[in-house]
Design a protein around this motif. Structure first.
Motif, PDB file in Angstrom:
ATOM      1  N   LEU A 162       6.202  47.204  73.131  1.00  0.00           N
ATOM      2  CA  LEU A 162       4.977  47.420  72.838  1.00  0.00           C
ATOM      3  C   LEU A 162       4.460  46.232  73.712  1.00  0.00           C
ATOM      4  O   LEU A 162       3.276  46.434  74.565  1.00  0.00           O
ATOM      5  N   ALA A 163       4.841  45.704  74.430  1.00  0.00           N
ATOM      6  CA  ALA A 163       4.526  44.365  75.808  1.00  0.00           C
ATOM      7  C   ALA A 163       4.672  45.231  77.116  1.00  0.00           C
ATOM      8  O   ALA A 163       3.724  44.958  77.674  1.00  0.00           O
ATOM      9  N   ARG A 164       5.542  46.204  76.844  1.00  0.00           N
ATOM     10  CA  ARG A 164       5.459  47.537  78.245  1.00  0.00           C
ATOM     11  C   ARG A 164       4.084  47.876  78.007  1.00  0.00           C
ATOM     12  O   ARG A 164       3.475  48.849  79.285  1.00  0.00           O
ATOM     13  N   GLY A 165       3.744  48.619  76.375  1.00  0.00           N
ATOM     14  CA  GLY A 165       2.320  49.611  77.032  1.00  0.00           C
ATOM     15  C   GLY A 165       1.206  47.931  77.347  1.00  0.00           C
ATOM     16  O   GLY A 165       0.560  49.079  78.221  1.00  0.00           O
ATOM     17  N   LEU A 166       1.345  47.191  76.464  1.00  0.00           N
ATOM     18  CA  LEU A 166       0.206  46.120  77.360  1.00  0.00           C
ATOM     19  C   LEU A 166       0.194  46.011  78.580  1.00  0.00           C
ATOM     20  O   LEU A 166      -0.811  45.889  79.255  1.00  0.00           O
ATOM     21  N   ALA A 167       1.460  45.916  79.314  1.00  0.00           N
ATOM     22  CA  ALA A 167       1.606  45.525  80.400  1.00  0.00           C
ATOM     23  C   ALA A 167       0.841  46.226  81.728  1.00  0.00           C
ATOM     24  O   ALA A 167       0.201  45.841  82.710  1.00  0.00           O
ATOM     25  N   TYR A 168       0.773  47.855  80.689  1.00  0.00           N
ATOM     26  CA  TYR A 168      -0.109  48.387  81.543  1.00  0.00           C
ATOM     27  C   TYR A 168      -1.660  48.249  81.882  1.00  0.00           C
ATOM     28  O   TYR A 168      -2.454  49.016  82.316  1.00  0.00           O
ATOM     29  N   GLU A 169      -1.756  47.638  80.533  1.00  0.00           N
ATOM     30  CA  GLU A 169      -3.286  48.277  80.682  1.00  0.00           C
ATOM     31  C   GLU A 169      -4.362  48.365  80.447  1.00  0.00           C
ATOM     32  O   GLU A 169      -4.705  49.100  81.622  1.00  0.00           O
ATOM     33  N   PRO A 170      -4.165  49.801  79.707  1.00  0.00           N
ATOM     34  CA  PRO A 170      -4.253  51.055  80.241  1.00  0.00           C
ATOM     35  C   PRO A 170      -5.674  51.116  78.676  1.00  0.00           C
ATOM     36  O   PRO A 170      -6.496  49.929  78.319  1.00  0.00           O
ATOM     37  N   GLU A 171      -6.399  52.123  79.404  1.00  0.00           N
ATOM     38  CA  GLU A 171      -7.919  51.710  78.988  1.00  0.00           C
ATOM     39  C   GLU A 171      -8.410  52.602  77.300  1.00  0.00           C
ATOM     40  O   GLU A 171      -8.610  51.981  76.808  1.00  0.00           O
ATOM     41  N   VAL A 172      -6.840  53.368  77.053  1.00  0.00           N
ATOM     42  CA  VAL A 172      -6.322  53.879  76.232  1.00  0.00           C
ATOM     43  C   VAL A 172      -4.893  53.584  75.222  1.00  0.00           C
ATOM     44  O   VAL A 172      -4.813  54.375  76.644  1.00  0.00           O
ATOM     45  N   LEU A 173      -4.758  52.996  74.785  1.00  0.00           N
ATOM     46  CA  LEU A 173      -3.014  52.422  73.808  1.00  0.00           C
ATOM     47  C   LEU A 173      -2.927  53.652  72.884  1.00  0.00           C
ATOM     48  O   LEU A 173      -3.739  53.293  72.433  1.00  0.00           O
ATOM     49  N   LEU A 174      -1.845  54.537  72.886  1.00  0.00           N
ATOM     50  CA  LEU A 174      -0.930  55.409  71.756  1.00  0.00           C
ATOM     51  C   LEU A 174      -0.224  54.337  71.395  1.00  0.00           C
ATOM     52  O   LEU A 174       0.918  53.967  71.547  1.00  0.00           O
ATOM     53  N   LEU A 175      -0.400  54.447  69.789  1.00  0.00           N
ATOM     54  CA  LEU A 175       1.308  54.002  69.638  1.00  0.00           C
ATOM     55  C   LEU A 175       1.553  55.150  68.358  1.00  0.00           C
ATOM     56  O   LEU A 175       0.781  55.403  67.577  1.00  0.00           O
ATOM     57  N   ASP A 176       3.221  54.907  68.254  1.00  0.00           N
ATOM     58  CA  ASP A 176       3.078  56.228  67.855  1.00  0.00           C
ATOM     59  C   ASP A 176       4.292  55.274  67.187  1.00  0.00           C
ATOM     60  O   ASP A 176       5.858  55.190  67.223  1.00  0.00           O
ATOM     61  N   GLU A 177       3.982  55.323  65.281  1.00  0.00           N
ATOM     62  CA  GLU A 177       4.337  54.761  64.318  1.00  0.00           C
ATOM     63  C   GLU A 177       5.502  52.942  65.348  1.00  0.00           C
ATOM     64  O   GLU A 177       6.673  53.096  64.742  1.00  0.00           O
ATOM     65  N   PRO A 178       4.419  52.530  65.910  1.00  0.00           N
ATOM     66  CA  PRO A 178       5.819  51.174  66.987  1.00  0.00           C
ATOM     67  C   PRO A 178       5.393  49.671  65.446  1.00  0.00           C
ATOM     68  O   PRO A 178       6.896  49.607  65.825  1.00  0.00           O
ATOM     69  N   PHE A 179       5.299  49.877  64.670  1.00  0.00           N
ATOM     70  CA  PHE A 179       6.048  48.943  63.573  1.00  0.00           C
ATOM     71  C   PHE A 179       6.972  48.894  62.870  1.00  0.00           C
ATOM     72  O   PHE A 179       7.257  48.657  61.445  1.00  0.00           O
ATOM     73  N   SER A 180       7.745  50.439  62.526  1.00  0.00           N
ATOM     74  CA  SER A 180       8.008  51.104  61.387  1.00  0.00           C
ATOM     75  C   SER A 180       9.271  51.088  61.605  1.00  0.00           C
ATOM     76  O   SER A 180       9.978  50.623  60.686  1.00  0.00           O
ATOM     77  N   ALA A 181       9.755  49.723  62.273  1.00  0.00           N
ATOM     78  CA  ALA A 181      11.395  49.506  62.268  1.00  0.00           C
ATOM     79  C   ALA A 181      11.146  48.350  62.384  1.00  0.00           C
ATOM     80  O   ALA A 181      12.620  47.269  61.999  1.00  0.00           O
ATOM     81  N   LEU A 182      10.593  47.578  62.051  1.00  0.00           N
ATOM     82  CA  LEU A 182      10.199  45.764  61.929  1.00  0.00           C
ATOM     83  C   LEU A 182      10.101  45.838  60.820  1.00  0.00           C
ATOM     84  O   LEU A 182       9.392  46.357  59.617  1.00  0.00           O
TER      85      LEU A 182
END
Lengths: 264, 269
Positions: A162-182
């Motif tokens: 998730l942090a890696r995705g945020l580091a990218y500072e994308p205009e559009v952030l896509l998340l594929d079930e990122p919390f299902s393992a938590l």
């Protein structure tokens, strides 16, 4: 670049009120051999909007994200980010948090997060390093910057991703079930983290999930995909004010609507 | 142990932690038990006359011979030249293997063009190359180093090529989504991911280098452990033959342990 001018006009009549949607998907059909994964899917996500996509497994939720990230080159219909077709570089503005952590096993957490830094940022730069460390803290992993993925639990690894995705500072952030393992508590924490980041950066977010509660709590709108092949069943607007309480009456209503649309 | 564990539940954990490293430290000694027993049996078989001394010398005789040659300095020349051949042959073979392995691992076309050929060449036994190499490169050092390089090449090539082409598609996609670009994704994702395969290949390559150095030295050499081996046969000196075999075993094992140690340090995730 002719195509780039195209979608704002076309989507003017649908959901986008002003300057065109950040994400525009029109008549998207994706086949794997004889299997139709997505059938004529339409989706428009406004700039800064938070949209959740829910649906039963196998309805093509992940495929939709793969198309938007530019990982699937062959599809019919149109998929554009900020008016640029994903096959013409539109996908560059998109960051993706995969369902699995997908970390580099030989690299420590800091290096893994730095993979997400935009191409023009030098990972060795002190400012970049601070940013990476800040993100590691944001996802609740301070003290683990030098750990390798093998030393982390599944949920921790997912937060690195998730942090890696945020580091990218994308205009559009896509998340594929990122919390299902938590676990439940960490999940709530990370959901609120995501909302904070979303608010601060004004990013557009599309989140795929099978968790109806999560979808209702996080999203402005919830797109319900139905069964095989994936088609849009309905779109549920979540009317609750932000910041939201998880017990908000409006969320319960939205959840009921989503559940009904899913046919459960 | 089982009973102590049950009775002193509290302290056993701490005791075990204290005791285990010691047990571990001496565990490798277990591997010496069988060889030591074999040496004793060997000694007994020769002294009781089951084997004639001109066929199999006493273990001590072998040690004496090696010691004698070491004392005169003769032995070191043989060892040095063999080590040098193995070193340069391995270096050359590994380098070329890394080149071909990288190219065929990265580019499907290169793989389709080269892999079938290389796969069939790898099945040619080491000794089969010797006459051809003698014809082409003479009996000098070059021919031997090249022959050893052939041996070291194939495991490196095969392992690295598959290692690179089998890098997890999931990670490639990550590199793609985060726009790492060709160069960065090779540097940060593909090559590090292939390092374990490379090291497995190098280990195999070093092993084959020792096989090939024997082939090279048995046939066309006036120095080296392999020469010593064939010289022992000519002189009907089983102590020299067995001594040479033991030298090969020793240095072969030593180099394998060295690569294994590098592997352990480099692939520590």
């Amino acid at each position: 670049m002719d195509e780039a001018d195209d979608p704002p006009e076309r989507t003017g009549d649908s959901t986008a009120p002003t300057d065109g949607p950040a994400l525009a998907v029109r008549g998207l059909t994706k086949r794997y051999g004889d299997t139709v994964a997505l059938d004529e899917v339409d989706l428009a996500v406004d700039d800064g909007e938070f949209v959740a996509v829910v649906g039963p497994s196998g309805c093509g939720k992940s495929t939709l994200l793969r198309v938007l990230t530019g990982l699937e080159e062959r599809f019919e219909g149109r998929a554009a980010v900020d008016g640029v077709d994903v096959r013409d570089g539109g996908s560059d503005a998109v960051g993706m948090v995969f369902q699995e952590p997908r970390l580099l096993a030989w690299a420590d957490v800091r290096e893994n997060v730095a993979v997400g830094l935009p191409a023009d940022v030098d990972p060795g730069d002190p400012a970049a390093r601070d940013r990476v460390d800040g993100l590691i803290e944001t996802v609740g992993l301070d003290g683990f910057a030098e750990s390798r993925p093998g030393e982390l639990s599944g949920g921790m690894a997912q937060r690195v991703s998730l942090a890696r995705g945020l580091a990218y500072e994308p205009e559009v952030l896509l998340l594929d079930e990122p919390f299902s393992a938590l676990d439940q508590l960490t999940k709530y924490e990370q959901q609120d983290n995501l909302l904070d980041v979303w608010r601060e950066r004004g990013a557009t977010v599309a989140l795929v999930t099978h968790d109806v509660e999560e979808a209702a709590y996080l999203a402005d709108r919830v797109v319900v995909l139905g069964g095989q092949p994936g088609t849009v069943e309905t779109v549920v607007d979540v009317e609750a004010d932000r910041p939201r309480e998880r017990t908000d009456e409006a969320l319960l209503t939205a959840r009921r609507e989503i559940t009904d649309a899913l046919g459960v | 142990m089982a009973t102590t564990r049950e009775t002193e539940s509290g302290d056993v954990g701490a005791e075990l932690v204290g005791a285990l490293p010691d047990a571990d430290r001496f565990q490798w000694l277990l591997g010496l038990v069988v060889p030591a027993a074999l040496v004793v049996v060997w000694h007994l078989l020769v002294t009781t006359g089951v084997f004639a001394a001109h066929q199999l010398p006493q273990p001590l005789r072998v040690v004496e011979t090696l010691y004698g040659m070491a004392a005169t300095g003769e032995l070191w020349g043989h060892i040095a030249i063999t080590l040098q051949r193995v070193f340069f042959g391995t270096l050359l073979g590994v380098s070329v293997g890394v080149g071909f392995g990288t190219i065929t691992g990265l580019y499907g076309l290169a793989h389709d063009l080269l892999d079938p050929l290389l796969q069939s060449l790898k099945n040619i036994p080491s000794l089969a190359w010797v006459p051809l190499f003698l014809l082409w490169f003479g009996i000098g050092e070059g021919a031997k180093v090249l022959l050893i390089a052939v041996g070291a090449f194939f495991p490196v090539y095969l392992n690295l090529s598959t290692g690179i082409s089998n890098v997890s598609e999931d990670l490639i996609e990550v590199a793609e989504v985060y726009d790492l670009g060709r160069f960065e994704s090779l540097r940060r994702v593909v090559f590090p991911a292939a390092v374990p395969s490379l090291l497995v290949g190098i280990r195999g390559g070093v092993g084959l280098a020792w096989m090939f150095v024997v082939a090279a030295e048995l046939i066309a050499a006036s120095q080296g452990i392999g020469f010593l081996l064939s010289d022992g046969r000519v002189l009907a000196r089983p102590d020299i033959i067995v001594g040479s075999i033991l030298l090969f075993a020793f240095f072969g094992n030593l180099s394998d342990l060295a690569v294994k140690e590098v592997e352990k340090r480099a692939v520590d995730w």
